[in-house]
Design an enzyme around this catalytic site. Structure first.
Site, PDB file in Angstrom:
ATOM      1  CB  SER A 249      -1.001   0.030   1.161  1.00 49.40           C
ATOM      2  OG  SER A 249      -1.814  -1.120   1.158  1.00 49.40           O
TER       3      SER A 249
ATOM      4  CB  SER B  85      -0.404  -2.305  -3.474  1.00 50.27           C
ATOM      5  OG  SER B  85       0.066  -1.038  -3.095  1.00 50.27           O
TER       6      SER B  85
ATOM      7  CG  ASP C 214      -1.607   1.605  -4.464  1.00 49.35           C
ATOM      8  OD1 ASP C 214      -0.816   1.481  -3.506  1.00 49.35           O
ATOM      9  OD2 ASP C 214      -1.613   0.843  -5.449  1.00 49.35           O
TER      10      ASP C 214
END
Length: 330
Positions: free
Chosen positions: A221, A259, A261
């Site tokens: 992230s 991840s 984001d």
């Protein structure tokens, strides 16, 4: 151990727009940052608080989601109403909810009549270097970050919410940068960014690859906070926030499935009057600021040994400069 240095101190210049005096989010007038860092005994974690002047009366804001694999508390109300009504806090994943609760306590202490509050708290997963299951963040840690927030240059690298994070195969953490748009005294302003970098990919600097040997870095992230004093409305701030996530590609993000984001963008101006046709330079400012902030998060970090004796190496400044020199980009 090498001395942490910002990328500009290494001779690496990102983009063409001028920076603010500190080259930081705190160049935006009225924006303060405070941090609490926790290390030792298997812990490398903390809290980073972004405190813009005027949050008590709400400020225009927007959230952009690149991949929603995360726990961004308060984001749906920001989407719905187009404002923030609290400071923005960052921390480690499993401490997100404790940080939000402590932020609520801090807010209630300041407003004895409040019955509804929307805390905004983001996170990335620092479990590789910190015993995340202990959830060590206390109200004192949160309140200290909030109460000590200042307009100085924020600590970067292994600080606050970035103490235990890594990116692109190297130790990373908090990074910040800014750009000046036009003449601040004649309708211009400042765009600044602060990042909590913790994602995978191949480090790329000014187009040159800088691989991390022997490191298998899973995506964990990235949180990006963008602030400006330009008079933008929530819709326009959403456009800035999306470009902030685009900027991750400039440093080599692979936008991995795991991840989360996110970008949050806010303005300290409550009188939006900016024309969409004039957004070209603010768009450039946000992409340059985020790119440089991400690189600062790496070059300002130090090699860290943490939970279960795991170690993540900082990127070598000498290696970085040698690679970029050989590529002819510095």
């Amino acid at each position: 151990m090498q001395t942490p240095r910002r990328v500009r101190d290494l001779g690496i210049t990102v983009g063409t727009l001028p920076t603010g005096p500190l080259n930081a989010l705190t160049d935006v007038p009225g924006v303060r940052v405070g941090q609490t860092t926790i290390t030792g005994d298997g812990l490398n974690t903390g809290v980073t608080a972004i405190v813009p002047e005027g949050w008590e009366d709400t400020l225009p804001a927007a959230v952009a989601v690149g991949n929603g694999y995360g726990k961004l508390i308060g984001s749906t109300q920001v989407d719905e109403l187009g404002v923030i009504e609290t400071p923005i806090l960052l921390t480690g994943t499993l401490s997100t909810f404790r940080v939000a609760d402590a932020l609520i306590t801090w807010l209630l202490d300041r407003n004895p009549h409040a019955t509804s509050l929307n805390p905004v708290v983001g996170e990335t997963n620092d479990a590789h270097l910190s015993d995340i299951r202990r959830r060590p963040i206390t109200p004192d840690h949160v309140h200290t970050a909030l109460n000590t927030a200042s307009s100085a240059l924020p600590a970067e690298g292994c600080a606050g919410a970035g103490t235990g994070t890594s990116a692109l195969g190297f130790k990373a953490g908090i990074g910040t940068a800014s750009r000046v748009v036009g003449d601040p005294g004649a309708g211009g302003g400042v765009v600044g960014a602060l990042v909590q970098a913790n994602f995978s990919g191949l480090l790329t600097v000014l187009g040159a690859p800088v691989p991390a040997p022997g490191i298998d870095a899973d995506g964990n992230s990235c949180m990006i906070v963008v602030g400006t004093d330009l008079p933008l409305d929530a819709r326009q701030l959403g456009r800035l926030a999306r470009r902030a996530i685009f900027a991750m590609a400039r440093v080599g993000s692979d936008y991995a499935p795991g991840s989360g984001d996110y970008a949050i963008a806010f303005s300290t101006s409550r009188t939006p009057n900016y024309a969409d046709r004039d957004l070209r330079t603010p768009f450039q400012a946000v992409t340059e600021s985020v790119e440089e902030a991400l690189l600062n998060s790496l070059t300002m970090a130090q090699t860290t040994t943490g939970f279960e004796n795991r170690t993540v190496q900082a990127v070598s400044h000498d290696l970085l400069v040698d690679r970029l020199t050989a590529a002819g980009v510095i």
